[in-house]
Design a protein around this motif. Sequence first.
Motif, PDB file in Angstrom:
ATOM      1  N   TYR A 109       2.735 -83.803 -27.067  1.00 42.12           N
ATOM      2  CA  TYR A 109       3.883 -83.785 -26.173  1.00 42.12           C
ATOM      3  C   TYR A 109       4.312 -82.354 -25.842  1.00 42.12           C
ATOM      4  N   ALA A 110       4.317 -81.483 -26.843  1.00 39.17           N
ATOM      5  CA  ALA A 110       4.948 -80.165 -26.695  1.00 39.17           C
ATOM      6  C   ALA A 110       4.112 -79.167 -25.905  1.00 39.17           C
ATOM      7  N   ALA A 111       2.796 -79.364 -25.835  1.00 37.09           N
ATOM      8  CA  ALA A 111       1.934 -78.365 -25.191  1.00 37.09           C
ATOM      9  C   ALA A 111       0.999 -79.026 -24.189  1.00 37.09           C
ATOM     10  N   ALA A 112       1.183 -78.707 -22.911  1.00 34.37           N
ATOM     11  CA  ALA A 112       0.322 -79.255 -21.853  1.00 34.37           C
ATOM     12  C   ALA A 112      -1.037 -78.562 -21.880  1.00 34.37           C
ATOM     13  N   VAL A 136      -0.284 -71.943 -27.639  1.00 33.89           N
ATOM     14  CA  VAL A 136       0.536 -72.377 -28.766  1.00 33.89           C
ATOM     15  C   VAL A 136       0.362 -71.402 -29.924  1.00 33.89           C
ATOM     16  N   LEU A 137       1.467 -71.014 -30.540  1.00 33.55           N
ATOM     17  CA  LEU A 137       1.425 -70.227 -31.780  1.00 33.55           C
ATOM     18  C   LEU A 137       1.220 -71.178 -32.945  1.00 33.55           C
ATOM     19  N   ILE A 138       0.210 -70.897 -33.768  1.00 29.83           N
ATOM     20  CA  ILE A 138      -0.078 -71.798 -34.881  1.00 29.83           C
ATOM     21  C   ILE A 138      -0.294 -71.003 -36.169  1.00 29.83           C
ATOM     22  N   ASP A 139       0.348 -71.467 -37.220  1.00 32.11           N
ATOM     23  CA  ASP A 139       0.170 -70.928 -38.561  1.00 32.11           C
ATOM     24  C   ASP A 139      -1.310 -71.035 -38.935  1.00 32.11           C
ATOM     25  N   ARG A 140      -1.912 -69.911 -39.323  1.00 29.51           N
ATOM     26  CA  ARG A 140      -3.329 -69.943 -39.709  1.00 29.51           C
ATOM     27  C   ARG A 140      -3.548 -70.796 -40.960  1.00 29.51           C
ATOM     28  N   VAL A 161       4.232 -71.759 -25.414  1.00 32.60           N
ATOM     29  CA  VAL A 161       5.256 -72.765 -25.091  1.00 32.60           C
ATOM     30  C   VAL A 161       5.742 -73.495 -26.343  1.00 32.60           C
ATOM     31  N   HIS A 162       5.055 -73.244 -27.479  1.00 31.55           N
ATOM     32  CA  HIS A 162       5.322 -74.039 -28.669  1.00 31.55           C
ATOM     33  C   HIS A 162       4.805 -73.263 -29.881  1.00 31.55           C
ATOM     34  N   ALA A 163       5.400 -73.514 -31.053  1.00 27.15           N
ATOM     35  CA  ALA A 163       4.947 -72.873 -32.289  1.00 27.15           C
ATOM     36  C   ALA A 163       4.918 -73.896 -33.409  1.00 27.15           C
ATOM     37  N   THR A 165      14.509 -66.188 -33.977  1.00 26.02           N
ATOM     38  CA  THR A 165      13.630 -65.069 -33.608  1.00 26.02           C
ATOM     39  C   THR A 165      12.503 -65.478 -32.675  1.00 26.02           C
ATOM     40  N   LEU A 166      11.878 -66.624 -32.939  1.00 23.15           N
ATOM     41  CA  LEU A 166      10.717 -67.027 -32.149  1.00 23.15           C
ATOM     42  C   LEU A 166      11.125 -67.358 -30.714  1.00 23.15           C
ATOM     43  N   ASP A 167      10.563 -66.637 -29.760  1.00 22.82           N
ATOM     44  CA  ASP A 167      10.916 -66.814 -28.355  1.00 22.82           C
ATOM     45  C   ASP A 167       9.989 -67.852 -27.712  1.00 22.82           C
ATOM     46  N   VAL A 168      10.156 -69.108 -28.128  1.00 18.49           N
ATOM     47  CA  VAL A 168       9.375 -70.222 -27.586  1.00 18.49           C
ATOM     48  C   VAL A 168      10.315 -71.403 -27.358  1.00 18.49           C
ATOM     49  N   PRO A 169       9.983 -72.297 -26.424  1.00 19.36           N
ATOM     50  CA  PRO A 169      10.876 -73.427 -26.124  1.00 19.36           C
ATOM     51  C   PRO A 169      11.008 -74.434 -27.268  1.00 19.36           C
TER      52      PRO A 169
END
Length: 715
Positions: free
Chosen positions: A230-233, A238-242, A299-301, A321-325
């Motif tokens: 839903y969050a990422a088209a 997308v920011l993702i924790d490694r 757009v998402h983390a 802090t995180l500048d994402v929607p």
Amino acid sequence: MNIIAIMGPHNAFYKDEPIRELDGALNAQGFQTIYPKDASDLLKLIEHNPRICGVIFDWDEYSQDLCSEIQLLNEYLPLYAFINTHSSMDVSINEMRMSMWFFEYGLGISEEIAQRIRQYTNEYIDTITPPLTKALFNYVKEGKYTFCTPGHMAGTAFQKSPVGTLFYDFFGANTLKADISISVTELGSLLDHTGPHLEAEEYIARTFGAEQSYMVTNGTSTSNKIVGMYAAAAGSTVLIDRNCHKSLTHLLMMSDIIPVWLKPTRNALGILGGIPKREFTKESIALKVAQTERATWPVHAVITNSTYDGLLYNTQYIKETLDVPSIHFDSAWVPYTNFHPIYQGLSGMSGERTPGKVIYETQSTHKLLAAFSQASLIHIKGDYDEQTFNEAYMMHTTTSPNYSIVASIETAAAMLRGNPGKRLINRSVERALHFRREIQRLREESEGWFFDIWQPEGVDEPECWAIQPGDEDWHGFMEADADHMYLDPIKVTILTPGMSERGVMADEGIPAALVAKYLDERGVVVEKTGPYNLLFLFSIGIDKTKAMSVLRGLTEFKRAYDLNLRVSNMLPDLYAQDPDFYRTMRIQDLAQGIHRLIREHDLPRLMLQAFATLPEMKLTPHQMFQQQVKGNVETVELAQLVGRVSANMILPYPPGVPVVMPGEMITEESRAVLDFLLMLCTIGKHYPGFETDIHGAKLTEDGRYLVRVWRSEAE
């Protein structure tokens, strides 16, 4: 739930005889009656026996104080106070809010009182039973004949077969009667969110501090994919924790999105640290985006909170802090953080809304709460498109959900409400603290060596301990950020001799895998085994008996190790894997042999280097999976992986996080990743039974690890 506690008799005929009559009437109603010795005994019984459904006591003797103490244990429990014509009815407003009823002492009225107590007990059970579970219980009690799925028809089919009857008898009638079709309209719909299902979602959201909650019946692996879809088209970044769970890698393989990795820390012991504060800044993200092909502003983390080893973030800092929607906290391992003050500010649902952002939190209700396997929850705080989100939800949710799993999710939430819920989590924390203190005591009293525990000095009070800069001697994380990460006390990491938190190798050591195998052969299963550490989870289901079995196992291991017993006597299952190899070997020789291998390969340095430089992304995980579907892959040995694009995620245990993602290539710069994997494989080659479990690699009978890569001509 039919136990009534009676505080009496009172050595006064006009009181004792009515209570004796009432005892008989209650037994006729199906109640079991018990007689605590005194108020202290009663309170302990209530605390340790949740089947008690009411308390009868003399108002003149116990009055307000007893009521207040009972309320702290269970504010819903019905209380029945007996009075006489001379009793002083000094009842406060607070007491009137309790579930309290008054009866006068008298003969010949016991049956009427017993019927009232049965009525109030039913009301109590109705109050504490959540809506969907209540509807399911009622449906099963009605015993309707259905001509729809499932085909076993409330278990009837199983009873028509010899092996089926074994299955039926094992699981029981109600389990099978509660396995019903989605066609049962009175239970509403899990997919349409109607009826008792909708009531359950609202009930759960209120319980967990969310604005909206969704129940998921295929684990948090599915919950993570629902949120991500839903969050990422397609085409977005997308920011993702490694250190993400592999379900998020599978999301990347399913959806055409570009990952930008947030790189966490780890210490020399292999304990997973969190993402440093600098990784969340706009400057850091802008640099990562610029270095990633096709990437745009995220757009998402997705953040893993807590880490596998029990480290929780100050989530407010991340939200601000995180500048994402939108931000998704994968909190599979910590579904209890809303129910104890030590976790305040450390969970996704902590605090109020974050302006301009949507916060998601996924939790595995089954992992550390009382729910069936595959039970999971999605919590949301913020504005989102419910219809579109539900399409993603239905995309991953079966049209034939198991209602027992759904009811167990709701029941797990119900167990956490009110004072009984607070007490459950508090007990879990207290048991973990007691266990930690016992390890410390045994270490101080032991001659020679004993196991240590990963924690700061002075852990007497319940709290989450901060990973602060300057405290590296206990936590081992270099350049830690202040007030950023906190250790959950119920995640207990036991350290074996051989390596310090800073990675200094001792001349002798006991690799943790030996201890884990020893405990396993004695019925104690460890959650996670590192090179020199063992992780134990003190969930609400852990009692003193289970904790004592771990302590006993550790002390017995020390005794056997100090006696230098033969491997065949100490680890018979390991011996059985290769009797010729282990026939004359003793436990100290085995331990020091593995320890020498680890020292020779300099595991602490190799492990830190392996996670310091990420492999190069040649294809996104989605692109790589499409190549795999088309057949553009081939198999090579693990040692040949440099310069090749991995088709699959490669994830070794330990440490249990991905080191190579689909579409990534190990280069000379990231060669340490392969060296680390090969080092783990070396132990199994030298010592049968210690083969490394590597997801994404196939271990052959002759000891080779094979991996799939993008076919050369396709490259």
